[in-house]
Write an enzyme that holds these catalytic residues in place. Structure first.
Site, PDB file in Angstrom:
ATOM      1  N   HIS A 190       0.883  -1.174   0.000  1.00  0.00           N
ATOM      2  CA  HIS A 190       0.000   0.000   0.000  1.00  0.00           C
ATOM      3  C   HIS A 190       0.920   1.223   0.000  1.00  0.00           C
ATOM      4  O   HIS A 190       1.977   1.196   0.628  1.00  0.00           O
ATOM      5  CB  HIS A 190      -0.832   0.122   1.275  1.00  0.00           C
ATOM      6  CG  HIS A 190      -1.736  -1.019   1.578  1.00  0.00           C
ATOM      7  ND1 HIS A 190      -1.312  -2.158   2.195  1.00  0.00           N
ATOM      8  CD2 HIS A 190      -3.075  -1.178   1.394  1.00  0.00           C
ATOM      9  CE1 HIS A 190      -2.337  -2.975   2.360  1.00  0.00           C
ATOM     10  NE2 HIS A 190      -3.419  -2.411   1.892  1.00  0.00           N
TER      11      HIS A 190
ATOM     12  N   ASP B 104       2.349   2.015   3.320  1.00  0.00           N
ATOM     13  CA  ASP B 104       3.254   1.036   3.942  1.00  0.00           C
ATOM     14  C   ASP B 104       4.707   1.443   3.747  1.00  0.00           C
ATOM     15  O   ASP B 104       5.546   1.210   4.610  1.00  0.00           O
ATOM     16  CB  ASP B 104       3.168  -0.356   3.270  1.00  0.00           C
ATOM     17  CG  ASP B 104       1.805  -0.987   3.339  1.00  0.00           C
ATOM     18  OD1 ASP B 104       1.027  -0.615   4.221  1.00  0.00           O
ATOM     19  OD2 ASP B 104       1.542  -1.863   2.486  1.00  0.00           O
TER      20      ASP B 104
END
Ligand code: XLS
Ligand code: NI
Ligand code: NI
Length: 441
Positions: free
Chosen positions: A104, A107
């Site tokens: 993501h 992340d």
């Protein structure tokens, strides 16, 4: 990589040592270089590591903070820590022999004080990822945007009642698509983390679903604008975090995509634990997507039948995965998709070794399941049984039913003439025993 920079100094690269190996840091079934039908097992299986669990997960749960402390997480500058963390991640991908990773946006790079700063942070880490991909040969299976952690998304992203939040989410996905393209991502995933509702007392369900469709159309349009050729994937999940999620399961996803003219642009990313939360088996979800030519990719994990949430465990259930593999192979495989280990360590599994044991178990079980499924399909016993069960549709009025040449009137005549149909056994117990012969000899 220099020895002094190694983040897993005590752990050697994991090698295939065969089923008799007693070395817990070896593969017993996953031999990436093994050639099967002209393709390596690495290319058949396309294993991927989930950055969020393996490199951002700390073992926290609603009753306690993190238990997992990684040596590379220290330092004052979040961007510097993010770079070192990414170095550690790529060292892990190489040591575990994973050809792909998934992430993501949030992340890999810290969220900034503004969207512009978040985008700048992301650009820095994407540049670093690009270098690491080049140096290691590890590729991006898919990218996605985190539209569920930040409080601004508490009432949804594309389904938020506030158009301002919709716009913010759109900007975030625009950027995530750009960086996924930049890193050569082969797919892009939409998991509707908070695209659902808690109560209809405050929710216009129809309007929210239409907004979600509009959002996905915008993504399709923007992919064309920037020339992103990756496959779009929807990842269904019935609940958690919201009580009712709009992408409940593959069937709900299909209805939604077809209703809004999006089915040509999407396939499904099916996650084992989401299937079981929806009251289905993993295999059921795979078959449902495959029946529509929309099987895209797999989020490889498992839940716990005694717990009602997404526990995201590593799957070591040979039977469940063999059945799943039969359906996947019968559908012609995953194409541009792969098996992404969307799975996390248990809270007390705090050592670096545990990260390896977890993925070794997952990879090996999938590799074994792949081999067993190939044998099952090659021998064709189940296939023949199922085909024979539908024989009556291959000729006569059965064929006329399938080709639409008869209706109730003609069939009534036939039923009156033929009388009561003969009953046939479904042979379930016989078939279960046959399956056990493949699994246990
Ligand atoms: C959460 C989901 C998530 C997606 C990516 O349950 O599985 O991790 O795979 O957003
Ligand atoms: Ni997932
Ligand atoms: Ni999940």
């Amino acid at each position: 990589m220099k020895k002094s920079q190694a983040h897993f100094p005590k752990i050697p690269p994991i090698a295939y040592e065969g089923p008799r190996s007693e070395n817990p840091l070896s593969f017993r079934h996953y031999n990436p270089a093994q050639i099967i039908d002209g393709r390596s097992l690495r290319d058949h299986l396309r294993f991927s590591i989930a950055y969020w669990h393996s490199f951002r997960g700390v073992g926290a749960d609603p009753f306690g903070w993190g238990t997992i402390v990684r040596p590379w997480e220290s330092g004052r500058d979040p961007l510097a820590v993010a770079r070192t963390r990414m170095d550690a991640a790529f060292e892990f991908f190489v040591k575990i022999q994973a050809p792909f990773w998934c992430f993501h946006d949030r992340d890999i790079a810290p969220e900034g004080r503004s969207l512009a700063e978040s985008n700048r942070n992301l650009d820095r880490l994407v540049a670093h990822a690009k270098q690491l991909q080049k140096a290691t040969g590890v590729k991006l299976l898919w990218g996605t945007a985190n539209l569920f952690s930040n409080p601004r998304y508490m009432c949804g992203a594309a389904t938020n009642p506030d158009a301002h939040v919709f716009a913010y989410a759109a900007a975030q996905v625009k950027k995530a698509l750009e960086v996924t393209k930049e890193l050569g991502g082969e797919n892009y995933v939409f998991w509707g983390g908070r695209e659902g509702y808690e109560t209809l007392l405050n929710t216009d369900l129809k309007r929210e679903q239409e907004h979600l469709a509009a959002f996905l159309h915008m993504a399709v349009d923007y992919a064309k604008v920037i020339g992103f050729k990756g496959q779009f994937l929807i990842e269904p999940k019935p609940k958690e975090p919201t009580k009712h999620q709009y992408d409940f399961d593959v069937a709900a996803g299909l209805a939604f995509l077809k209703t809004h003219g999006l089915d040509r642009h999407f396939k499904f990313n099916i996650e084992t634990n989401h299937a079981t939360l929806a009251g289905h088996t993993f295999q059921h979800e795979i078959e449902t997507a495959a029946a529509h030519g929309m099987l895209g990719s797999i989020d490889a994990n498992t839940g716990d039948l005694l717990l009602g949430w997404d526990t995201d465990q590593f799957n070591t259930d040979v039977k469940e995965l063999t059945l799943a593999m039969v359906s996947i192979l019968r559908a012609g495989g995953l194409g541009a998709g792969g098996f992404n280990f969307d799975a996390k360590l248990r809270r007390p599994s705090i050592d670096l070794e545990d990260l390896f044991y977890a993925h070794i178990g997952g990879f090996d079980t999938y590799a074994l399941a792949f081999k067993l499924a190939r044998r099952i399909l090659a021998e064709g016993k189940f296939t023949q049984f199922v085909a024979a069960r539908y024989n009556s549709y291959n000729a006569g009025f059965g064929r006329d039913i399938e080709s639409g040449r008869v209706g109730f009137k003609e069939l009534e005549k036939i039923a009156l003439k033929l009388g009561e149909p003969l009953s046939h056994s479904g042979r379930q117990e016989y078939l279960e025993n046959l399956l056990n012969q493949y699994l246990h000899g």
